[in-house]
Design an enzyme around this catalytic site. Structure first.
Site, PDB file in Angstrom:
ATOM      1  N   GLU A 223       0.811  -1.213   0.000  1.00 56.51           N
ATOM      2  CA  GLU A 223       0.000   0.000   0.000  1.00 56.51           C
ATOM      3  C   GLU A 223       0.849   1.269   0.000  1.00 56.51           C
ATOM      4  OE1 GLU A 223      -3.351   1.354   3.071  1.00 56.51           O
ATOM      5  OE2 GLU A 223      -3.631  -0.679   2.293  1.00 56.51           O
ATOM      6  N   ASP A 224       2.005   1.243   0.657  1.00 56.95           N
ATOM      7  CA  ASP A 224       2.743   2.475   0.911  1.00 56.95           C
ATOM      8  C   ASP A 224       4.153   2.549   0.332  1.00 56.95           C
ATOM      9  OD1 ASP A 224       0.578   3.428   2.372  1.00 56.95           O
ATOM     10  OD2 ASP A 224       1.352   2.696   4.275  1.00 56.95           O
TER      11      ASP A 224
END
Length: 190
Positions: free
Chosen positions: A66-67
Site C-alpha cells: 500500500e505504501d
C-alpha cells in the site's frame, strides 16, 4: 514494544529487514517518526500474542504494498504464497475515482471475508495507529476513530479476542478524547 533480533526466527528477521528497506526514508505522517516503527509495533503485538510466524511476518509487511514500491509479486518471490495472501488481504483495494468513504467501505467488506489471521493483523494495526493519530492530529481523529470503530464492529470483531478488547478500549478512550476536544473547542469559541 520492542523487537529484539536475537529472539526472532530467521524468517521474521528477513521480513523485518525487507520491510525496513521498503519503508526506508518514510516517516509517519502524524508523528514524523520512521515508518518502520509502526510495522515493528504491529509485529511486536503479534509476537506478544504468540501468533504464527506467517502472521508476524505479514504484520511486518502489511503496509509494504500500500505504501511503498513493493508489489505482491515481490512479496511472493521473497516469502511465498501464504504470506502474500495475508498481505494482500491487509491491503486496501484500489478503486479509481472513489472517495474516501467508498474506499473505506470496500476495505471493510474485504476484511469481513478475511481470515482470523488477517483480522488479527488489522487489529494490531488499529491498536498502533489510533493513539498516534489522536495524539498528533486531533482534527482528523474524529473521522479516523469513527472509521476504525466501524471496522472493529463490522469486520474485525471475530479476530483475536485479546486484541478485540484492547482495540475496543483504545477506541472508547479515543472517542472520549475527541468529544472532549470538540466540547473544549466550542467553549473557547463562545
Amino acid at each position: 514494544m520492542n523487537l529484539k533480533l536475537r529472539y526472532l526466527s530467521p524468517r521474521v528477521q528477513e521480513a523485518l529487514i525487507f520491510a525496513s528497506q521498503a519503508h526506508k526514508g518514510q516517516v509517519r505522517r502524524y508523528s514524523g517518526e520512521p515508518y518502520i516503527h509502526h510495522c515493528m509495533n504491529v509485529g511486536a503485538v503479534l509476537l506478544e500474542l504468540n501468533q504464527s510466524e506467517n502472521t508476524v511476518i505479514a504484520g511486518l509487511l502489511h503496509d509494504c504494498v500500500e505504501d511503498t514500491h513493493v508489489s505482491l509479486m515481490d512479496i511472493y518471490l521473497e516469502f511465498g504464497g501464504t504470506i502474500t495472501e495475508l498481505v494482500r488481504a491487509c491491503t486496501a483495494p484500489i478503486i479509481p475515482g472513489a472517495n474516501r468513504a467508498k474506499r473505506k467501505q470496500a476495505f471493510l467488506e474485504q476484511l469481513k471475508q478475511s481470515s482470523v489471521e488477517v483480522k488479527t493483523i488489522k487489529l494490531a494495526d488499529l491498536i498502533d495507529n489510533v493513539p498516534s493519530i489522536v495524539l498528533n492530529d486531533i482534527g482528523f481523529a474524529y473521522t479516523y476513530v469513527c472509521e476504525e470503530r466501524a471496522l472493529l464492529e463490522e469486520a474485525l470483531c471475530d479476530g483475536n479476542p485479546v486484541l478485540v478488547k484492547i482495540a475496543n478500549d483504545i477506541l472508547s478512550l479515543s472517542e472520549e478524547i475527541v468529544h472532549l476536544n470538540e466540547r473544549l473547542d466550542v467553549d473557547y469559541e463562545d
